[in-house]
Design a protein around this motif. Structure first.
Motif, PDB file in Angstrom:
ATOM      1  N   LYS A 519       0.773  -1.036   0.366  1.00 62.27           N
ATOM      2  CA  LYS A 519      -0.039  -0.086   0.080  1.00 62.27           C
ATOM      3  C   LYS A 519       1.232   1.105   0.350  1.00 62.27           C
ATOM      4  O   LYS A 519       1.486   1.614   1.095  1.00 62.27           O
ATOM      5  N   GLY A 520       0.586   1.588  -0.783  1.00 60.81           N
ATOM      6  CA  GLY A 520       1.599   2.798  -1.597  1.00 60.81           C
ATOM      7  C   GLY A 520       2.993   3.168  -1.488  1.00 60.81           C
ATOM      8  O   GLY A 520       3.720   4.226  -1.467  1.00 60.81           O
ATOM      9  N   PHE A 521       3.592   2.072  -2.467  1.00 61.28           N
ATOM     10  CA  PHE A 521       4.705   2.020  -2.786  1.00 61.28           C
ATOM     11  C   PHE A 521       4.588   0.891  -3.933  1.00 61.28           C
ATOM     12  O   PHE A 521       4.155  -0.265  -3.834  1.00 61.28           O
ATOM     13  N   GLN A 522       5.805   1.165  -4.376  1.00 56.98           N
ATOM     14  CA  GLN A 522       6.377  -0.628  -5.154  1.00 56.98           C
ATOM     15  C   GLN A 522       7.600  -0.248  -5.198  1.00 56.98           C
ATOM     16  O   GLN A 522       8.729   0.588  -5.387  1.00 56.98           O
ATOM     17  N   GLN A 523       8.786  -1.896  -5.906  1.00 57.53           N
ATOM     18  CA  GLN A 523       9.652  -1.641  -6.297  1.00 57.53           C
ATOM     19  C   GLN A 523       9.960  -2.277  -7.080  1.00 57.53           C
ATOM     20  O   GLN A 523       8.821  -3.390  -7.166  1.00 57.53           O
ATOM     21  N   GLN A 524      11.218  -2.274  -7.788  1.00 57.74           N
ATOM     22  CA  GLN A 524      11.167  -2.724  -8.913  1.00 57.74           C
ATOM     23  C   GLN A 524      12.716  -3.239  -9.874  1.00 57.74           C
ATOM     24  O   GLN A 524      13.351  -2.269  -9.086  1.00 57.74           O
ATOM     25  N   ILE A 525      12.589  -4.422 -10.166  1.00 54.63           N
ATOM     26  CA  ILE A 525      14.597  -4.861 -10.304  1.00 54.63           C
ATOM     27  C   ILE A 525      14.475  -4.739 -12.153  1.00 54.63           C
ATOM     28  O   ILE A 525      13.746  -5.407 -12.373  1.00 54.63           O
ATOM     29  N   MET A 526      15.135  -4.307 -12.726  1.00 56.85           N
ATOM     30  CA  MET A 526      15.417  -4.931 -14.036  1.00 56.85           C
ATOM     31  C   MET A 526      16.821  -4.773 -14.866  1.00 56.85           C
ATOM     32  O   MET A 526      17.960  -4.296 -14.196  1.00 56.85           O
TER      33      MET A 526
END
Length: 553
Positions: A519-526
């Motif tokens: 809730k309220g955030f997102q994390q991404q690794i590419m």
């Protein structure tokens, strides 16, 4: 008269009929006996087996010892399978024999199967065995008496270095043998042999030694005058070539005498006329022996050798003392010879070093593989990254923890007015190669509202970003991803055509995108890398194994 002839005919007919009836009776009895004389019996040791068990099918034939019996071969028992056909067991008694053939049969599916009738050929006639029903039962598994267990996890086993040490020992042994051979045959100061010592003597001394050997030879005893005179003239010609410096080996007799006379007239060779004439006579005698098959007396041949020895001595005494220049030339010649020997040693040593390098390289290729050795020698960007000292760090907020070959650098991102309406803050960290497709990105995003992130939109946005950078034909797969601490996320991965860094060409590449959020955030690794780059694959797998995220903001 006619009645008499008719009676005779009737009697003959009756007689012939009785004779043929008798023969048919005799032979009919014979055939019947032969038919009854061959007996075929078959049996199986069991009619009920479990899957994979074997039955023994036995065929017994009793017949004459002269009979030809042919048993079935190959897969003739279908639907049962032939495991093995044993050798035929033969028993003889008088004019009868008993043959026994055993077949091992099996079936790997449960059910009821018919063992088909088999044809046994005896003297060209077929005899058939009985068919039999075989029941193949399944193996029961009692899941109540015995518990079912989960599949055990993979166990890490330390890689055995036995192959490495064996390869290393073989390579070192080969190099040691090569070094030993190099020392023994090249650099070791070897004692000179008798022939080598003689070769180092002055021309005059060598000529006298060779003439002495000729005196002790058996040429004259064995009537080999041609060989005798060939060596005799060869000795004196070689001496004149080396000591008098006149081309004697390739000159005819007249040419050689003329050259010596010219040297005498010029004052360079103080030799009298009689000695030259005597030398000319010996050369002419040698020519006659070699080309005209002339055969002088043994005493003349021995005298000619003595005369040549005397001529060599007189010629040596007639030579003037060498000048300083000549002595210098001789010294330079010796130095040149020494330089050539040293050069030869250097060449051999270089060849040995190259051979040792090839042995070492071959051993490395045998153990590590050609590609690895080539990349180690020439260099490979992702291989150097893989083998560098890795860095464990945490990036952005909410934090993303992972290990990478190099530290990721912060990259400023400018948000549009539309994006700012939904995104509170975004922090991006990047590492990419200038001349390689390999790259690592981490993106930590906090939202203005306390809502769950939309993974579908995020994936669509990332794919569009790749396409905007020149990527084409992107294939996508999706699966669940779990970190070391048990946090679950989504992994999007696949392949496509990507623009090659530093050039206008495109290369086949792969990508992997891992998304987490709350809730309220997102994390991404590419991650992106070139297809077929094994080192990059190892880097990616290692990074994926170290990812961890915080799910509470």
């Amino acid at each position: 008269m006619q009645n008499t002839e008719s009676k005779i005919r009737i009697n003959n007919f009756i007689w012939h009929g009785m004779r043929w009836s008798f023969l048919l009776f005799i032979f009919g009895g014979f055939f019947a006996f032969s038919q009854e004389g061959s007996n075929v019996v078959s049996n199986v040791d069991t009619t009920s087996i479990k899957i994979g068990e074997q039955i023994k099918f036995t065929v017994t034939v009793e017949t004459d010892t002269t009979a030809q019996v042919i048993f079935p071969e190959g897969q003739t028992f279908s639907p049962l399978e032939t495991v093995e056909a044993f050798a035929t067991d033969t028993t003889r008694k008088n004019d009868r024999m008993t043959l026994q053939k055993i077949y091992a049969l099996t079936q790997f599916d449960s059910g009821s199967y018919k063992l088909p009738s088999q044809r046994i050929e005896i003297n060209g006639k077929g005899f058939f065995t009985d068919s039999t029903e075989i029941l193949v039962a399944n193996v029961p598994v009692d899941t109540l008496a015995q518990k079912m267990y989960d599949i055990k996890p993979l166990m890490e086993v330390e890689k055995s270095n036995a192959k490495f040490w064996i390869t290393l020992v073989i390579a070192l042994l080969l190099i040691a043998l090569l070094g030993g051979a190099l020392y023994w045959f090249v650099f070791r100061k070897k004692p000179l042999s008798k022939e080598e010592k003689e070769a180092l003597l002055p021309p005059y001394d060598r000529a006298l030694i060779e003439l002495k050997k000729l005196e002790n030879s058996k040429y004259l005893i064995q009537d080999e005058y041609k060989q005798y005179y060939s060596e005799l003239t060869g000795i004196v010609r070689s001496y004149l070539e080396e000591d008098v410096h006149v081309s004697a080996l390739e000159s005819t007799t007249d040419e050689l005498i003329l050259k010596l006379e010219m040297l005498r007239d010029a004052g360079e060779l103080k030799i009298d006329h009689d000695t030259l004439q005597q030398f000319k006579r010996i050369l002419q005698t040698a020519d006659l022996v070699k080309f005209a098959k002339s055969k002088p007396d043994t005493s003349i041949a021995e005298q000619d050798r003595k005369s040549i020895e005397d001529i060599v001595t007189k010629t040596h005494d007639a030579l003037p003392e060498p000048t300083v220049e000549e002595l210098m030339e001789q010294a330079e010649y010796q130095e040149e010879v020494a330089r050539k020997r040293q050069k030869k040693k250097i060449i051999i040593a270089s060849a040995a070093a190259v051979a040792a390098l090839l042995i070492f390289t071959g051993a490395a290729v045998a153990y590590y593989g050609f590609g690895y050795v080539r990349d180690t020698v020439i260099g490979h960007p992702t291989k150097e990254l893989l083998e560098s000292e890795w860095v464990a760090s945490t990036y952005g907020y909410p934090p993303i923890s992972l290990e990478t070959p190099e530290v990721l650098k912060r990259q400023e991102v400018k948000l549009s007015a539309e994006a700012k309406a939904n995104i509170k803050d975004i922090q991006t960290f990047v590492y990419d190669e200038a001349d390689n497709l390999f790259s690592v990105h981490t993106i930590s995003t906090t939202l203005n509202k306390d809502i769950e992130p939309d993974y579908e939109k995020s994936i669509e946005s990332l794919i569009k970003k790749l396409e905007s950078q020149g990527a084409k034909n992107i294939l996508t797969k999706q699966e669940e991803f779990t970190t070391l601490s048990g946090v679950k996320g989504v992994r999007i991965y696949g392949s496509g055509t990507f623009p090659s860094p530093g050039s206008e060409e495109s290369v086949r590449g792969k990508y992997s995108i891992i998304l987490f959020g709350g809730k309220g955030f997102q994390q991404q690794i590419m991650l992106t890398w070139q297809d077929g780059d094994a080192y990059a694959e190892d880097i990616v797998n290692r990074i994926l194994g170290t990812i961890d995220v915080k799910t509470e903001v």
